[in-house]
Write a protein that holds these residues in place. Structure first.
Motif, PDB file in Angstrom:
ATOM      1  N   PRO A  69       0.821  -1.208   0.000  1.00  0.00           N
ATOM      2  CA  PRO A  69       0.000   0.000   0.000  1.00  0.00           C
ATOM      3  C   PRO A  69       0.855   1.257   0.000  1.00  0.00           C
ATOM      4  CG  PRO A  69       0.080  -0.956   2.198  1.00  0.00           C
ATOM      5  CD  PRO A  69       0.764  -1.926   1.287  1.00  0.00           C
ATOM      6  N   SER A  70       0.287   2.351  -0.466  1.00  0.00           N
ATOM      7  CA  SER A  70       0.965   3.632  -0.394  1.00  0.00           C
ATOM      8  C   SER A  70       1.093   4.055   1.066  1.00  0.00           C
ATOM      9  CB  SER A  70       0.183   4.691  -1.168  1.00  0.00           C
ATOM     10  OG  SER A  70       0.136   4.375  -2.540  1.00  0.00           O
ATOM     11  N   LEU A  71       2.272   4.539   1.440  1.00  0.00           N
ATOM     12  CA  LEU A  71       2.509   4.988   2.804  1.00  0.00           C
ATOM     13  C   LEU A  71       2.548   6.506   2.853  1.00  0.00           C
ATOM     14  CD1 LEU A  71       5.316   2.476   3.861  1.00  0.00           C
ATOM     15  CD2 LEU A  71       2.852   2.312   4.293  1.00  0.00           C
ATOM     16  N   ILE A  72       1.861   7.081   3.801  1.00  0.00           N
ATOM     17  CA  ILE A  72       1.888   8.532   3.980  1.00  0.00           C
ATOM     18  C   ILE A  72       3.193   8.906   4.664  1.00  0.00           C
ATOM     19  CG2 ILE A  72       0.776  10.486   5.113  1.00  0.00           C
ATOM     20  CD1 ILE A  72      -1.884   9.094   4.748  1.00  0.00           C
ATOM     21  N   THR A  73       3.858   9.930   4.170  1.00  0.00           N
ATOM     22  CA  THR A  73       5.151  10.340   4.704  1.00  0.00           C
ATOM     23  C   THR A  73       5.072  11.578   5.588  1.00  0.00           C
ATOM     24  OG1 THR A  73       5.534  11.505   2.614  1.00  0.00           O
ATOM     25  CG2 THR A  73       6.506   9.314   2.852  1.00  0.00           C
ATOM     26  N   GLN A  74       4.025  12.386   5.450  1.00  0.00           N
ATOM     27  CA  GLN A  74       3.888  13.561   6.306  1.00  0.00           C
ATOM     28  C   GLN A  74       2.469  14.104   6.196  1.00  0.00           C
ATOM     29  OE1 GLN A  74       6.841  16.618   5.627  1.00  0.00           O
ATOM     30  NE2 GLN A  74       6.238  17.826   7.394  1.00  0.00           N
ATOM     31  N   VAL A  75       2.012  14.729   7.281  1.00  0.00           N
ATOM     32  CA  VAL A  75       0.743  15.450   7.283  1.00  0.00           C
ATOM     33  C   VAL A  75       1.018  16.823   7.869  1.00  0.00           C
ATOM     34  CG1 VAL A  75       0.117  14.443   9.528  1.00  0.00           C
ATOM     35  CG2 VAL A  75      -1.651  15.447   8.077  1.00  0.00           C
ATOM     36  N   HIS A  76       0.442  17.868   7.263  1.00  0.00           N
ATOM     37  CA  HIS A  76       0.772  19.229   7.707  1.00  0.00           C
ATOM     38  C   HIS A  76      -0.394  20.166   7.430  1.00  0.00           C
ATOM     39  CE1 HIS A  76       3.497  22.433   8.900  1.00  0.00           C
ATOM     40  NE2 HIS A  76       3.147  23.122   7.821  1.00  0.00           N
ATOM     41  N   TRP A  77      -0.777  20.945   8.451  1.00  0.00           N
ATOM     42  CA  TRP A  77      -1.773  22.000   8.273  1.00  0.00           C
ATOM     43  C   TRP A  77      -1.090  23.219   7.669  1.00  0.00           C
ATOM     44  CZ3 TRP A  77      -6.690  20.631   9.130  1.00  0.00           C
ATOM     45  CH2 TRP A  77      -6.950  19.576  10.004  1.00  0.00           C
ATOM     46  N   CYS A  78      -1.563  23.683   6.518  1.00  0.00           N
ATOM     47  CA  CYS A  78      -0.993  24.847   5.837  1.00  0.00           C
ATOM     48  C   CYS A  78      -1.956  26.029   5.978  1.00  0.00           C
ATOM     49  CB  CYS A  78      -0.759  24.545   4.362  1.00  0.00           C
ATOM     50  SG  CYS A  78       0.630  23.427   4.059  1.00  0.00           S
ATOM     51  N   VAL A  79      -1.499  27.074   6.676  1.00  0.00           N
ATOM     52  CA  VAL A  79      -2.319  28.268   6.887  1.00  0.00           C
ATOM     53  C   VAL A  79      -1.968  29.281   5.810  1.00  0.00           C
ATOM     54  CG1 VAL A  79      -2.933  30.093   8.497  1.00  0.00           C
ATOM     55  CG2 VAL A  79      -2.378  27.813   9.370  1.00  0.00           C
ATOM     56  N   LEU A  80      -2.898  29.493   4.885  1.00  0.00           N
ATOM     57  CA  LEU A  80      -2.748  30.463   3.809  1.00  0.00           C
ATOM     58  C   LEU A  80      -3.495  31.739   4.180  1.00  0.00           C
ATOM     59  CD1 LEU A  80      -3.488  27.915   0.965  1.00  0.00           C
ATOM     60  CD2 LEU A  80      -1.241  28.737   1.639  1.00  0.00           C
ATOM     61  N   PRO A  81      -3.268  32.838   3.460  1.00  0.00           N
ATOM     62  CA  PRO A  81      -3.958  34.088   3.817  1.00  0.00           C
ATOM     63  C   PRO A  81      -5.478  33.994   3.761  1.00  0.00           C
ATOM     64  CG  PRO A  81      -2.137  34.514   2.305  1.00  0.00           C
ATOM     65  CD  PRO A  81      -2.298  33.032   2.373  1.00  0.00           C
ATOM     66  N   PHE A  82      -6.009  33.067   2.949  1.00  0.00           N
ATOM     67  CA  PHE A  82      -7.448  33.043   2.716  1.00  0.00           C
ATOM     68  C   PHE A  82      -8.090  31.699   3.018  1.00  0.00           C
ATOM     69  CE2 PHE A  82      -4.738  33.252  -1.064  1.00  0.00           C
ATOM     70  CZ  PHE A  82      -4.719  31.918  -1.411  1.00  0.00           C
ATOM     71  N   ARG A  83      -7.321  30.694   3.361  1.00  0.00           N
ATOM     72  CA  ARG A  83      -7.889  29.391   3.684  1.00  0.00           C
ATOM     73  C   ARG A  83      -6.835  28.535   4.383  1.00  0.00           C
ATOM     74  NH1 ARG A  83      -8.701  26.804  -2.353  1.00  0.00           N
ATOM     75  NH2 ARG A  83      -9.879  25.237  -1.183  1.00  0.00           N
ATOM     76  N   VAL A  84      -7.303  27.476   5.024  1.00  0.00           N
ATOM     77  CA  VAL A  84      -6.414  26.523   5.681  1.00  0.00           C
ATOM     78  C   VAL A  84      -6.597  25.169   4.996  1.00  0.00           C
ATOM     79  CG1 VAL A  84      -5.829  25.346   7.828  1.00  0.00           C
ATOM     80  CG2 VAL A  84      -6.545  27.750   7.882  1.00  0.00           C
ATOM     81  N   LEU A  85      -5.487  24.571   4.575  1.00  0.00           N
ATOM     82  CA  LEU A  85      -5.542  23.277   3.894  1.00  0.00           C
ATOM     83  C   LEU A  85      -4.741  22.248   4.682  1.00  0.00           C
ATOM     84  CD1 LEU A  85      -5.012  24.206   0.126  1.00  0.00           C
ATOM     85  CD2 LEU A  85      -7.170  23.817   1.330  1.00  0.00           C
ATOM     86  N   LEU A  86      -5.221  21.029   4.669  1.00  0.00           N
ATOM     87  CA  LEU A  86      -4.478  19.905   5.212  1.00  0.00           C
ATOM     88  C   LEU A  86      -3.802  19.200   4.046  1.00  0.00           C
ATOM     89  CD1 LEU A  86      -3.850  18.083   7.702  1.00  0.00           C
ATOM     90  CD2 LEU A  86      -5.801  16.690   6.983  1.00  0.00           C
ATOM     91  N   VAL A  87      -2.468  19.115   4.091  1.00  0.00           N
ATOM     92  CA  VAL A  87      -1.693  18.540   2.993  1.00  0.00           C
ATOM     93  C   VAL A  87      -1.037  17.256   3.464  1.00  0.00           C
ATOM     94  CG1 VAL A  87       0.175  18.928   1.349  1.00  0.00           C
ATOM     95  CG2 VAL A  87      -1.285  20.832   2.048  1.00  0.00           C
ATOM     96  N   LEU A  88      -1.190  16.188   2.670  1.00  0.00           N
ATOM     97  CA  LEU A  88      -0.553  14.908   2.950  1.00  0.00           C
ATOM     98  C   LEU A  88       0.407  14.576   1.822  1.00  0.00           C
ATOM     99  CD1 LEU A  88      -3.372  14.774   4.540  1.00  0.00           C
ATOM    100  CD2 LEU A  88      -3.092  12.301   4.410  1.00  0.00           C
ATOM    101  N   THR A  89       1.593  14.069   2.186  1.00  0.00           N
ATOM    102  CA  THR A  89       2.518  13.566   1.181  1.00  0.00           C
ATOM    103  C   THR A  89       2.642  12.054   1.359  1.00  0.00           C
ATOM    104  OG1 THR A  89       4.401  14.013   2.640  1.00  0.00           O
ATOM    105  CG2 THR A  89       3.835  15.694   1.023  1.00  0.00           C
ATOM    106  N   SER A  90       3.044  11.376   0.286  1.00  0.00           N
ATOM    107  CA  SER A  90       3.084   9.915   0.358  1.00  0.00           C
ATOM    108  C   SER A  90       4.081   9.361  -0.638  1.00  0.00           C
ATOM    109  CB  SER A  90       1.700   9.322   0.063  1.00  0.00           C
ATOM    110  OG  SER A  90       1.376   9.475  -1.311  1.00  0.00           O
ATOM    111  N   HIS A  91       4.298   8.039  -0.571  1.00  0.00           N
ATOM    112  CA  HIS A  91       5.002   7.318  -1.617  1.00  0.00           C
ATOM    113  C   HIS A  91       4.080   7.200  -2.830  1.00  0.00           C
ATOM    114  CE1 HIS A  91       8.521   5.827   0.659  1.00  0.00           C
ATOM    115  NE2 HIS A  91       7.701   5.882   1.703  1.00  0.00           N
ATOM    116  N   ARG A  92       4.706   7.172  -4.000  1.00  0.00           N
ATOM    117  CA  ARG A  92       3.977   6.988  -5.254  1.00  0.00           C
ATOM    118  C   ARG A  92       2.918   8.048  -5.466  1.00  0.00           C
ATOM    119  NH1 ARG A  92       4.419   1.416  -3.944  1.00  0.00           N
ATOM    120  NH2 ARG A  92       2.306   1.339  -3.151  1.00  0.00           N
TER     121      ARG A  92
END
Length: 310
Positions: A69-92
C-alpha cells in the motif's frame, strides 16, 4: 518549567517518521487540531484546551500500482492568507516516487520530493483548481523538510528554506517566481528539520546538533550540541522566539533565541528539558504562538503527550 497535562489517545501509534506531528490551533473555537501519520493512514484529532478529545478520523492513501500500500510520509496543516488546507505527502504520488517536506508560502504551498525538486503549487482563494506553478532545482538528494516566514522588510513576500539528506540548505525568496538567495553547504549529515524566525534559520541535524544561520547570508551564528541522537523535529514560537528541539534520545528541549541589539549576534538560552522515557520521539510542536504549551508523539506510543508551562 512545563508540566505534563492530559494526553490525547490515538487509535494507533505514530510511525517512526521525522516531523510526525502537525498542530493547528483555533482559539476562536477553543479547539486544537492534531495530525499524525501511521502507515497508509493519517489520524486527525480535535481536542478542547483541557485535552478532552472531541473528534477523531482517519484519512487513507489511495492504493498504488504495486503490491504494497501507499505509505503517507507527512501530514501538515498549511495556513494560507485566505484558507487553511491539510496537505498529505506519500510514496507513489502523482509527481514523485515519494514526497516529504511541506510549507505554506503566501498563496503557494511548497512540497519536497525524493529527486531534490521542490514543487510549488499555486492555491486559489477557493475551489480545487490547484496548479503546479514551478519546480525549484537546488538539491541533488531527497528533500527532508521545508519552512517559511514573511521576508524581513518585504511586504507580500516570503523567505523559504529547504533542507535535504546531505544537510544542504537552500534559501528562496517567493514572488511571481521563486528566486534562490543562498546556498548553505551541508557536511555529510542529514538535516531532518528546519524552522525560520526573524531571518534566522534553525536547522536540526542527524548528529544531534542544532545550528542557527543568518538566512540572508548563510552565516553560522550558533552551534548547539543539543541532543545525543538524531534530531527528528524542530518548532519555533513566532511571538517570542522559543525554539523546540526533539530527538531520538527521548528528550525535548526548549531554547530561547534573541538578537543582540549591539552586535546583531544570536543569543541562545536553555529554558527546559523534558524526557519521554523509553520512547523514540518522532514529532513535537508548540500548540500556541507564544510557546506556552507543546505536544509530542513517539514511535509505538498510542497517545499524544501534552505539556504546559507553569
Amino acid at each position: 518549567m512545563f508540566r505534563r497535562e492530559r494526553s490525547i489517545p490515538l487509535r494507533g501509534s505514530a510511525a517512526a517518521l521525522c516531523n510526525n506531528l502537525s498542530v493547528l490551533q483555533l482559539p476562536a473555537h477553543n479547539l486544537t487540531h492534531f495530525g499524525v501519520v501511521h502507515g497508509p493512514s493519517a489520524q486527525l484529532l480535535s481536542a478542547a484546551s483541557e485535552g478532552v478529545p472531541l473528534a477523531q478520523r482517519q484519512l487513507h492513501a489511495k492504493e498504488g500500482t504495486g503490491v504494497s500500500p501507499s505509505l503517507i510520509t507527512q501530514v501538515h496543516w498549511c495556513v494560507l492568507p485566505f484558507r487553511v488546507l491539510l496537505v498529505l505527502t506519500s510514496h507513489r504520488g502523482i509527481q514523485a516516487v515519494f514526497a516529504r517536506g511541506i510549507a505554506a508560502s503566501g498563496h503557494f504551498i511548497c512540497v519536497g520530493t525524493w529527486s531534490g525538486r521542490v514543487l510549488v503549487f499555486d492555491i486559489p482563494a477557493k475551489g480545487p483548481n490547484i496548479v503546479l506553478s514551478e519546480e525549484l532545482a537546488g538539491h541533488q538528494t531527497p528533500v527532508t523538510d521545508i519552512a517559511a516566514e514573511p521576508a524581513q522588510g518585504q511586504d507580500c513576500m516570503t523567505d523559504v528554506v529547504t533542507a535535504d539528506d546531505s544537510g544542504l540548505l537552500c534559501v528562496w525568496r517567493s514572488g511571481p517566481e521563486f528566486k534562490l538567495l543562498t546556498h548553505i553547504p551541508g557536511f555529510g549529515v542529514p538535516c531532518p528539520s528546519v524552522q525560520m524566525w526573524q531571518g534566522i534559520i534553525a536547522a536540526g541535524y542527524g548528529n544531534g546538533q542544532v545550528r542557527l544561520y543568518e538566512a540572508s547570508t548563510g552565516t553560522l551564528h550558533v552551534q548547539i550540541n543539543a541532543h545525543a541522537r538524531a534530531i527528528c523535529a524542530l518548532d519555533l514560537a513566532p511571538n517570542n522566539g522559543k525554539l523546540l528541539s526533539a530527538a531520538e534520545d527521548t528528550f525535548v528541549h526548549i531554547w530561547k533565541l534573541s538578537r543582540s541589539p549591539e552586535s546583531d549576534s544570536i543569543e541562545v538560552e536553555h529554558c527546559h528539558g523534558e524526557c519521554v522515557p523509553d520512547t523514540q520521539v518522532c514529532g513535537a510542536q508548540f500548540c500556541d504562538p507564544s510557546g506556552s504549551s507543546f505536544a509530542v508523539t513517539g514511535y509505538d506510543l498510542a497517545e499524544i503527550l501534552r505539556f504546559r508551562s507553569v
